[in-house]
Design an enzyme around this catalytic site. Sequence first.
Site, short mmCIF file in Angstrom:
data_model
loop_
_atom_site.label_atom_id
_atom_site.label_comp_id
_atom_site.label_asym_id
_atom_site.label_seq_id
_atom_site.Cartn_x
_atom_site.Cartn_y
_atom_site.Cartn_z
N GLN A 10 0.83 -1.20 0.00
CA GLN A 10 0.00 0.00 0.00
C GLN A 10 0.86 1.25 0.00
O GLN A 10 1.93 1.29 0.61
CB GLN A 10 -0.92 -0.01 1.22
CG GLN A 10 -2.16 0.80 1.02
CD GLN A 10 -3.27 0.40 1.98
OE1 GLN A 10 -3.44 -0.76 2.28
NE2 GLN A 10 -4.01 1.37 2.45
N SER A 95 4.06 -6.37 2.72
CA SER A 95 2.75 -6.34 3.36
C SER A 95 1.71 -7.01 2.46
O SER A 95 1.82 -8.20 2.19
CB SER A 95 2.38 -4.91 3.74
OG SER A 95 1.23 -4.89 4.56
N LEU A 96 0.71 -6.28 1.93
CA LEU A 96 -0.28 -6.92 1.07
C LEU A 96 0.38 -7.56 -0.15
O LEU A 96 -0.14 -8.53 -0.72
CB LEU A 96 -1.35 -5.92 0.61
CG LEU A 96 -1.00 -5.01 -0.58
CD1 LEU A 96 -1.43 -5.63 -1.91
CD2 LEU A 96 -1.61 -3.65 -0.43
N ARG A 120 -9.07 -8.53 4.31
CA ARG A 120 -7.94 -8.01 5.08
C ARG A 120 -8.06 -6.50 5.22
O ARG A 120 -7.89 -5.95 6.31
CB ARG A 120 -6.64 -8.40 4.38
CG ARG A 120 -5.34 -8.01 5.11
CD ARG A 120 -4.16 -8.54 4.31
NE ARG A 120 -2.88 -8.27 4.94
CZ ARG A 120 -2.12 -7.21 4.71
NH1 ARG A 120 -2.53 -6.28 3.86
NH2 ARG A 120 -0.95 -7.07 5.31
N HIS A 209 0.15 -3.15 11.07
CA HIS A 209 1.33 -3.88 11.55
C HIS A 209 1.70 -3.50 12.98
O HIS A 209 2.87 -3.32 13.31
CB HIS A 209 2.51 -3.69 10.59
CG HIS A 209 2.26 -4.27 9.23
ND1 HIS A 209 2.17 -5.62 9.02
CD2 HIS A 209 2.02 -3.68 8.04
CE1 HIS A 209 1.91 -5.83 7.73
NE2 HIS A 209 1.79 -4.68 7.12
N GLN A 258 1.60 -11.73 10.14
CA GLN A 258 1.99 -10.53 9.41
C GLN A 258 1.07 -9.33 9.72
O GLN A 258 1.51 -8.18 9.70
CB GLN A 258 1.97 -10.85 7.91
CG GLN A 258 2.49 -9.77 7.01
CD GLN A 258 1.55 -9.52 5.85
OE1 GLN A 258 0.41 -9.14 6.04
NE2 GLN A 258 2.04 -9.77 4.65
#
Length: 318
Positions: A10, A95-96, A120, A209, A258
């Site tokens: 992102q 991340s994603l 998510r 996170h 994560q």
Amino acid sequence: MPLAFVFPGQGSQAVGMGRDLAAAFPAAREVFEAVDETLKQSLSRLMFEGPVEELTMTANAQPALMAVSLAVLRVLEQEGGFDLKSRVALVAGHSLGEYSALAAALTFDVPTTARLLRLRGEAMQKAVPAGIGAMAALLGAEMAQARSICERAAESPEGMHEVVEAANDNGGGQVVISGHRGAVERAVEMAKAEGIRKAMILPVSAPFHSSLMAPAADAMAEALAVAELRPPVVPLIANVSAAKATDPAEIRELLVRQVTGTVRWRECVGTMLELGVDRFVEIGSGKVLTGLAKRLAPDAQAMSVGNPADIEAFLKSL
């Protein structure tokens, strides 16, 4: 030349992303249409035309970035005859982007990945009420210094313990912190007082996170428990372990961890270098990971592939 494909997270979204791919390649249009159909939304139109405020919403940005990455990959495969399994040594995503990497490596199919990323995004947004959390970038800080600042900033003047944690260790002196807004703001002031080059609150909608994301981790654990995962055709270097992962059960656990854990990108790049990678190719929108690779691995090659001209240049470079 040992090659790693890396997939952006992102912040790499931009209005217009994927539009040139869709105009030029049927393989890209098929990916966008599959994601639109799965989500019962014209996400592709939002990607191509905006508005940016709607595209930036995490529940939209996450599947949208994955769609662009997988569209690029399908064009490489179908138009360029590129075979991921035989040509790429490792995959990783920020991340994603880890979900995009796993879709590329056939652990998930595209519709499953789109559904998981929509969930998510929604779960991460719902985990913390608006205004309660924040994130900040510390530029010119190393991980140990950032952790020390977080430990001290967690204590409020009223003696309350709040959450502020290292969310992303991007390397090159770039650490992102996340947690309760008050604690993050205190950490920013401490960082400035300690001479860190730049410390700034980021324009994000939730404290990603961090341990405040625990409700979202629970939601993802539930969804991943019933999702079909296949062993990746190329090993993944996972965000939270910075190590190779190929077992579907382990990958499931890593994806849950994560949500609340640190994205250890600096160490992920280090692991890929140790495993012999000397060329990083960012697949999808933007050039964030390409820039990080150039800083973290100056002796390696790094390039981004996100539009038709990039695809042509990459295929010619093989």
